[in-house]
Design a protein around this motif. Structure first.
Motif, PDB file in Angstrom:
ATOM      1  N   MET A  56       6.810   6.465   6.197  1.00 50.44           N
ATOM      2  CA  MET A  56       6.279   5.424   7.101  1.00 50.44           C
ATOM      3  C   MET A  56       6.672   5.719   8.543  1.00 50.44           C
ATOM      4  O   MET A  56       7.034   4.818   9.297  1.00 50.44           O
ATOM      5  N   GLU A  57       6.608   6.999   8.885  1.00 51.97           N
ATOM      6  CA  GLU A  57       6.987   7.366  10.246  1.00 51.97           C
ATOM      7  C   GLU A  57       5.866   7.054  11.224  1.00 51.97           C
ATOM      8  O   GLU A  57       6.108   6.718  12.380  1.00 51.97           O
ATOM      9  N   ARG A  58       4.617   7.156  10.730  1.00 49.64           N
ATOM     10  CA  ARG A  58       3.475   6.877  11.618  1.00 49.64           C
ATOM     11  C   ARG A  58       3.290   5.372  11.781  1.00 49.64           C
ATOM     12  O   ARG A  58       2.954   4.905  12.840  1.00 49.64           O
ATOM     13  N   ARG A  59       3.500   4.644  10.672  1.00 53.37           N
ATOM     14  CA  ARG A  59       3.206   3.216  10.696  1.00 53.37           C
ATOM     15  C   ARG A  59       4.235   2.482   9.840  1.00 53.37           C
ATOM     16  O   ARG A  59       4.175   2.542   8.622  1.00 53.37           O
TER      17      ARG A  59
ATOM     18  N   GLU B  24       5.147  11.167 -10.334  1.00 53.30           N
ATOM     19  CA  GLU B  24       5.298  12.604 -10.016  1.00 53.30           C
ATOM     20  C   GLU B  24       6.017  12.789  -8.685  1.00 53.30           C
ATOM     21  O   GLU B  24       6.928  13.607  -8.554  1.00 53.30           O
ATOM     22  N   VAL B  25       5.608  12.014  -7.695  1.00 54.69           N
ATOM     23  CA  VAL B  25       6.213  12.135  -6.366  1.00 54.69           C
ATOM     24  C   VAL B  25       7.686  11.706  -6.417  1.00 54.69           C
ATOM     25  O   VAL B  25       8.564  12.348  -5.816  1.00 54.69           O
ATOM     26  N   SER B  26       7.979  10.652  -7.155  1.00 53.69           N
ATOM     27  CA  SER B  26       9.368  10.167  -7.257  1.00 53.69           C
ATOM     28  C   SER B  26      10.236  11.208  -7.964  1.00 53.69           C
ATOM     29  O   SER B  26      11.411  11.387  -7.615  1.00 53.69           O
TER      30      SER B  26
ATOM     31  N   ARG C  12       0.879  -1.183   0.000  1.00 53.85           N
ATOM     32  CA  ARG C  12       0.000   0.000   0.000  1.00 53.85           C
ATOM     33  C   ARG C  12       0.905   1.217   0.000  1.00 53.85           C
ATOM     34  O   ARG C  12       1.954   1.205   0.639  1.00 53.85           O
ATOM     35  N   ILE C  13       0.468   2.286  -0.669  1.00 51.29           N
ATOM     36  CA  ILE C  13       1.259   3.519  -0.629  1.00 51.29           C
ATOM     37  C   ILE C  13       0.412   4.617  -0.006  1.00 51.29           C
ATOM     38  O   ILE C  13      -0.622   4.998  -0.566  1.00 51.29           O
ATOM     39  N   ASP C  14       0.852   5.106   1.147  1.00 47.85           N
ATOM     40  CA  ASP C  14       0.171   6.232   1.797  1.00 47.85           C
ATOM     41  C   ASP C  14       1.021   7.472   1.496  1.00 47.85           C
ATOM     42  O   ASP C  14       2.085   7.672   2.092  1.00 47.85           O
ATOM     43  N   PHE C  15       0.533   8.293   0.566  1.00 48.44           N
ATOM     44  CA  PHE C  15       1.331   9.454   0.149  1.00 48.44           C
ATOM     45  C   PHE C  15       1.440  10.499   1.263  1.00 48.44           C
ATOM     46  O   PHE C  15       2.283  11.376   1.187  1.00 48.44           O
ATOM     47  N   ASP C  16       0.578  10.374   2.270  1.00 53.29           N
ATOM     48  CA  ASP C  16       0.683  11.298   3.412  1.00 53.29           C
ATOM     49  C   ASP C  16       1.716  10.832   4.436  1.00 53.29           C
ATOM     50  O   ASP C  16       1.994  11.537   5.403  1.00 53.29           O
TER      51      ASP C  16
END
Ligand SMILES: NC(=O)c1ccc[n+]([C@@H]2O[C@H](COP(=O)([O-])OP(=O)(O)OC[C@H]3O[C@@H](n4cnc5c(N)ncnc54)[C@H](OP(=O)(O)O)[C@@H]3O)[C@@H](O)[C@H]2O)c1
Length: 289
Positions: free
Chosen positions: A161-164, A273-275, A153-157
């Motif tokens: 992966m600091e939260r999880r 785009e993000v990369s 899964r990709i969480d862009f926010d």
């Protein structure tokens, strides 16, 4: 199932292959077989001693091989830039290197390590080599993913992966990114009229160091194939005339169906785009056509 074996590889004289992580595991037999069939092989590895030893092993097996070492640390964008600057010609790029199941760490540029190494490092490398790939008719980019992508899964926010963070979810995310990248690279190349084929592979469970470090180590000899067998999908994807852009090959050269998420063109475009933003690598060759 097909009867293709590495003996089916055509003559590669005149072709240059860059293989990342070619000092160990699946990468070494990949580089060795390409060299055996005449390719000039660049063993791209982060550790000079290990890289030079791999070149020596290739030369012991194939005394007239053309093999050289190139220093590449995918977890350091400055190193990726330096390495790319040394490559004058490339026809086959094998994005093979990878880290797996690590506790949370960061690359030199502050990216989560599995995503940063397995995806962003290869994204940047491919983009920086694009002018050379575009200059080579029939160029191929093979990106080694995994069936583990299906859990990704990709969480862009929370890209860091600091939260999880989980070792397995971090690996799965990086392998999902490998597949999304493969598809988007193919679409962008086709749109720009660049003669480049982008293909992904899943080697299958293979007895390499990645596995030795994991919980399945006691089963190593029982369920895992040899690194030579693990290299077969990459070798096929890199050299068979029957390969089509965007395909995903697994063990025994089975054509695999990526997960629904891995087939999402919307997700792939967003990741691209993000990369681009994160690495500063813009694939300008596509825009210039
Ligand atoms: N083995 C399996 O069952 C399996 C299954 C599915 C997919 N895969 C994929 O297959 C690929 C090859 O893995 P493997 O099984 O052959 O494992 P491996 O033996 O551990 O090889 C990994 C290679 O990647 C290199 N590497 C790691 N971080 C790097 C960095 N920052 N810069 C440059 N090179 C780096 C390693 O170099 P060092 O020697 O310096 O660490 C090593 O050469 C990976 O993409 C993996 O995800 C493997």
């Amino acid at each position: 199932m097909t009867k293709w074996t590495p003996a089916s590889i055509p003559d590669l004289t005149g072709k240059t292959a860059v293989v990342t992580g070619a000092n160990s595991g699946i990468g070494l037999p990949t580089a060795l077989e390409l060299a055996r069939h005449g390719a000039h092989v660049v063993v791209a590895a982060r550790d000079q001693g290990k890289g030079e030893e791999a070149v020596a092993r290739i030369l012991r097996a194939v005394p007239d091989a053309r093999a050289e070492y190139g220093r590449l640390d995918l977890a350091d964008l400055a190193s990726v830039r330096r390495f790319a600057g040394t490559v004058r010609k490339v026809d086959l790029l094998i994005n093979n290197a990878g880290v797996a199941m690590l506790p949370r760490r960061e690359t030199r540029d502050g990216f989560e390590m599995q995503f940063g190494t397995n995806h962003l490092g290869h994204f940047a490398l491919t983009g920086l080599l694009l002018p050379r790939l575009a200059a080579s008719p029939g160029a191929r980019v093979v990106t080694v993913s995994s069936d583990a992508h299906a859990a990704g899964r990709i969480d862009f926010d929370d890209l860091g992966m600091e939260r999880r963070y989980g070792r397995v979810s971090g690996y799965a995310r990086s392998k999902l990114a490998n597949l999304l990248f493969t598809g988007e690279l193919q679409r962008r190349a086709a749109k720009a009229g660049v003669d480049l084929t982008s293909v992904a592979t899943h080697p299958g469970a293979t007895a390499t160091r990645i596995v030795k470090l994991g919980p399945l180590q006691p089963l190593m000899g029982l369920i895992f194939q040899s690194p030579e067998a693990g290299a077969v999908p990459s070798l096929y994807a890199a050299t068979s005339p029957d390969v089509r852009g965007g395909e995903f090959f697994g063990p025994k050269l089975k054509l695999l169906q990526p997960s629904e998420r891995a087939r999402s063109e919307e997700l792939a475009a967003r990741l691209w785009e993000v990369s681009t933003e994160l690495t500063g690598v813009r694939f300008e060759e596509f825009a210039n056509r």
